[in-house]
Design an enzyme around this catalytic site. Structure first.
Site, PDB file in Angstrom:
ATOM      1  N   ASP A  10       0.865  -1.174   0.000  1.00  0.00           N
ATOM      2  CA  ASP A  10       0.000   0.000   0.000  1.00  0.00           C
ATOM      3  C   ASP A  10       0.910   1.235   0.000  1.00  0.00           C
ATOM      4  O   ASP A  10       2.134   1.135   0.107  1.00  0.00           O
ATOM      5  CB  ASP A  10      -0.957  -0.009   1.208  1.00  0.00           C
ATOM      6  CG  ASP A  10      -2.210   0.845   0.933  1.00  0.00           C
ATOM      7  OD1 ASP A  10      -2.166   1.707   0.024  1.00  0.00           O
ATOM      8  OD2 ASP A  10      -3.231   0.671   1.623  1.00  0.00           O
TER       9      ASP A  10
HETATM   10  C1  NOJ Z   1      -4.008   4.021   0.086  1.00  0.00           C
HETATM   11  C2  NOJ Z   1      -5.194   3.133   0.244  1.00  0.00           C
HETATM   12  O1  NOJ Z   1      -5.119   2.425   1.465  1.00  0.00           O
HETATM   13  C3  NOJ Z   1      -5.354   2.135  -0.889  1.00  0.00           C
HETATM   14  O2  NOJ Z   1      -6.580   1.467  -0.733  1.00  0.00           O
HETATM   15  C4  NOJ Z   1      -5.261   2.826  -2.226  1.00  0.00           C
HETATM   16  O3  NOJ Z   1      -5.459   1.889  -3.255  1.00  0.00           O
HETATM   17  C5  NOJ Z   1      -3.905   3.501  -2.314  1.00  0.00           C
HETATM   18  N1  NOJ Z   1      -3.810   4.489  -1.275  1.00  0.00           N
HETATM   19  C6  NOJ Z   1      -3.654   4.139  -3.675  1.00  0.00           C
HETATM   20  O4  NOJ Z   1      -4.362   5.303  -3.840  1.00  0.00           O
END
Ligand code: NOJ
Length: 714
Positions: A268
């Site tokens: 993430d």
């Molecule tokens: C953080 C989030 O937790 C995740 O779900 C998302 O896909 C990413 N950012 C990318 O934007």
């Protein structure tokens, strides 16, 4: 291009020509990659570009993807880098692109895998036409705590429902062949346990027992892996002291070795670096090392892999094998997507596939089937004798607020408000006043109306990432004016917009009807107008338990029995001195405009072998005067086992439509293997013995039967 080589052979050939920097470059995802990153692109130091505004992009509107710019960036990669490896463009297309569908928790309320699949396939088409071939959805985090704002992004509290919808979403985004230019790679996230954040505080520690982790939190991910999902995102959180990115057991032993997942595993946002904040590594170097060795393939935006892995290999501290294995998986995905053959996006595609009438029709159907009628004293559908309506509430004129969180590409002017939709649908002779701003004026105006339609609830900005709340009550101010109206005896139809279950105890007592609309997307206004006037039914059933008060959290239907069951006389009251024990509305619940009865529960064999299937049926009748849809649900309880088992578990469901007076026999066939659980020896197995089962309209009602599982079925 027909090279005559398999994907593996092409990957192998390309890999053999790559330098170490080029290899690690493929493992590097950069946010907002632009033409000013020319050197990085030409030197092959980036493999994927993410279009997101920030760390919590779901809460923000950005400028969108500029196709000319995207193609120009791709041109640099393909024509000016040494090996011409195309970039993979990614964006969070969470519940639709330009055609905004209801938020995922609402989609789950439809209990309709076919529509969820269709919506995903439309989102894929629209995203692909906008250059995006990788999306970070579906979110498969089971959640039992609506304080957590991200509950809106998932499919609810139940592993069975969530797994079915996970598989549908994967099919919708990816289809059978990822090289279809209108299909995109999906990503199951956040692996795993992220929805168990303590106190509902986003990113927080989770403390999930290993059996719950295996039997409740993991199954949806396994369903996605079995469906061939192209990628999985590791979560931010720790599980029992080990953050996901450092968790070799999860990322390698479970995902790769047990499940044979061979897709791309991405972190993430910035999470590789955040291992330092978790306090399990000293610096970025250790963070890069441990996450790669745990099984990670791609670093989302932290820049740690590209900064640290090459020197670790050069200095002999890291072998090249895990790097090669990760690069192979990434290149393999690019080959499968046909990016080497078609790196650029055809700009004319958008006109053919974006916001077509078919796309809108799917958004409307999904909105209608996802809205849950929680209460109706008979006022709905609105009758002919209603002559004057007062429309009020914060959401009566909203457009973008109907979209929900993670709506990066929906446009206000392409949707309609509830006010517009109701005005267009008003029968002749019915007058509608609209007043939103001044509570005293709303109350005064209510005196001369037959019904007040109150569009209330929470703003999408109160749900989604990094948006936790401590009180599930309606936002401040909303109830006061409704109380004043109710005290005058004017009937209220409450239409509630929200990204989570709210504690709507007062509404359930005092409103004449409560329609839970969630954040319903681009056709939400129209869906509401058609439901209120009875053109269609509200078709939703709850994918999550509704509490009476925040203090009941966590409350979920598939809880465990205790050693001190409540005596029947106390059933309703339970353990709280100040609140009933039971949920306000149970998992699976939802009313319709007709009524159904369940009778003639039957089971083909009530002694069943472990390799066999359970075959049960019952007769469902539509007793009303209009056609109606029902979600027939099949639950099971394992009565005695080596470890405690939930009091009920959903094992199958079916959405049916019955004409007035129609009777239908509904059959379920479920392999006994689906009764397996992680037993006392930590083995996933079915333990022979007695089971109860129910077929009914929700998790608290239904006809009860029993069967016995034996080793050989005798
Ligand atoms: C953080 C989030 O937790 C995740 O779900 C998302 O896909 C990413 N950012 C990318 O934007």
């Amino acid at each position: 291009m027909n090279t005559g080589l398999t994907v593996d052979e092409r990957v192998g050939k390309l890999l053999s020509q790559m330098t170490l920097t080029e290899k690690v470059g493929q493992m590097n995802q950069i946010n907002n990659l632009g033409l000013d990153h020319g050197d990085v692109i030409r030197e092959g130091r980036v493999g994927s570009a993410l279009y997101a505004s920030s760390a919590t992009a779901g809460n923000v509107r950005d400028a969108g993807v500029d196709l000319d710019n995207l193609n120009a960036i791709q041109k640099m990669a393909v024509e000016q880098s040494r090996l011409g490896i195309p970039l993979l463009f990614a964006r969070d297309v969470i519940h639709g692109h330009r055609t905004v569908f209801p938020v995922p928790i609402a989609q789950a309320s439809s209990w309709c895998p076919e529509l969820v699949e269709k919506a995903a396939s439309i989102a894929a088409k629209e995203a692909a036409a906008n250059g995006i071939r990788w999306t970070f959805t579906p979110m498969l985090d089971i959640c039992r705590d609506p304080r957590w704002g991200r509950i809106t992004e998932g499919f609810g509290e139940d592993p069975c429902l969530c797994s079915r919808l996970a598989a549908s979403a994967v099919r919708g985004y990816q289809g059978d062949d990822l090289s279809d230019p209108l299909k995109i790679a999906a990503c199951a996230k956040h692996f795993a346990g992220y929805g168990g954040a303590e106190g509902g505080r986003d990113y927080n520690t989770t403390d999930i027992g290993y059996r719950s982790f295996r039997d409740i939190f993991l199954p949806p991910f396994m369903a996605a892996a079995n469906e061939g999902i192209a990628s999985i995102m590791a979560a931010f959180n720790e599980i029992d002291g080990v953050p996901a990115l450092a968790n070799k057991h999860m990322l390698t032993e479970i995902l790769r070795n047990e499940w044979k997942f061979d897709g791309v595993l991405i972190s993430d946002w910035n999470a590789v670096c955040e291992l330092i904040d978790h306090g399990i590594v000293q610096d970025k170097r250790e963070a890069a090392f441990i996450s790669l060795m745990s099984g990670l393939d791609m670093d989302m935006v932290s820049g740690t892999f590209i900064a640290e892995l090459p020197s670790l290999v050069d200095e002999g501290k890291l072998s090249i094998e895990p790097v090669d294995a990760a690069v192979k998986r990434i290149l393999s995905l690019k080959f499968k997507l046909g990016l080497f053959e078609r790196p650029f996006v055809d700009k004319t595609l958008g006109k053919k596939v974006v916001l077509t009438p078919e796309n809108r029709a799917c958004a409307l159907a999904l909105a209608q089937k996802s809205m849950v009628l929680l209460k109706n004293d008979g006022i709905l559908p609105l009758k002919k004798d209603i002559k004057r309506i007062l429309l009020t509430g914060e959401f009566a004129r909203s457009r973008t607020e109907l979209f929900g969180t993670w709506t990066l590409d929906g446009r206000s002017e392409e949707t309609g408000s509830v006010e517009e939709a109701l005005s267009q649908r008003l029968p002749d002779g019915v007058h509608m006043d609209v007043h939103i701003n001044y509570p005293d004026e709303i109350v005064r105006m209510a005196r001369s109306t037959d019904v007040v339609i109150a569009c209330i609830g929470e703003h999408p900005g109160r749900s989604g990432e990094a948006n936790s709340i401590v009180s599930l009550d309606l936002p401040p101010g909303q109830l006061e004016r409704l109380k004043a109206i109710a005290d005058m005896g004017i009937p209220i139809v409450a239409v509630v917009f929200a990204g989570r279950p709210l504690a709507i105890n007062w509404l359930s007592k005092r409103a004449a009807a409560v329609l839970y609309a969630w954040h319903p997307g681009i056709e939400g206004g129209r869906a509401i107008a058609e439901i209120l006037f009875g053109d269609v039914e509200p078709g939703g059933r709850l994918p999550v338990t509704f509490p009476r008060a925040t203090g009941q959290i966590p409350i979920y239907y598939n809880h465990k029995p205790t050693g001190r069951p409540l005596p029947p006389s106390l059933k309703e009251y339970g353990r709280y001195n100040d609140c009933l024990d039971q949920p306000l509305y149970p998992f699976g619940f939802g009313l319709s405009y007709t009524s159904f009865t369940y009778e003639k529960l039957e089971i083909v064999k009530n002694r069943i072998g472990t390799d066999d299937s359970i075959e049960v049926s019952c007769t469902v009748t539509n007793n009303g005067e209009r056609e109606g849809e029902e979600v027939v649900q099949f639950y099971v309880r394992d009565c005695v086992a080596s470890v405690t088992r939930p009091v009920k578990e959903l094992k199958a469901f079916r959405r049916i439509c019955l004409a007035p007076g129609e009777k239908r026999i509904i059959n379920f066939t479920v392999p006994v293997a689906e009764l397996s659980f992680t037993n006392i020896n930590m083995k996933k197995t079915v333990e022979p013995g007695d089971f109860l089962f129910w077929i009914g309209p929700n998790s608290m009602e239904g006809l009860e039967g029993s069967f016995r599982v034996t080793v050989d079925g005798d």
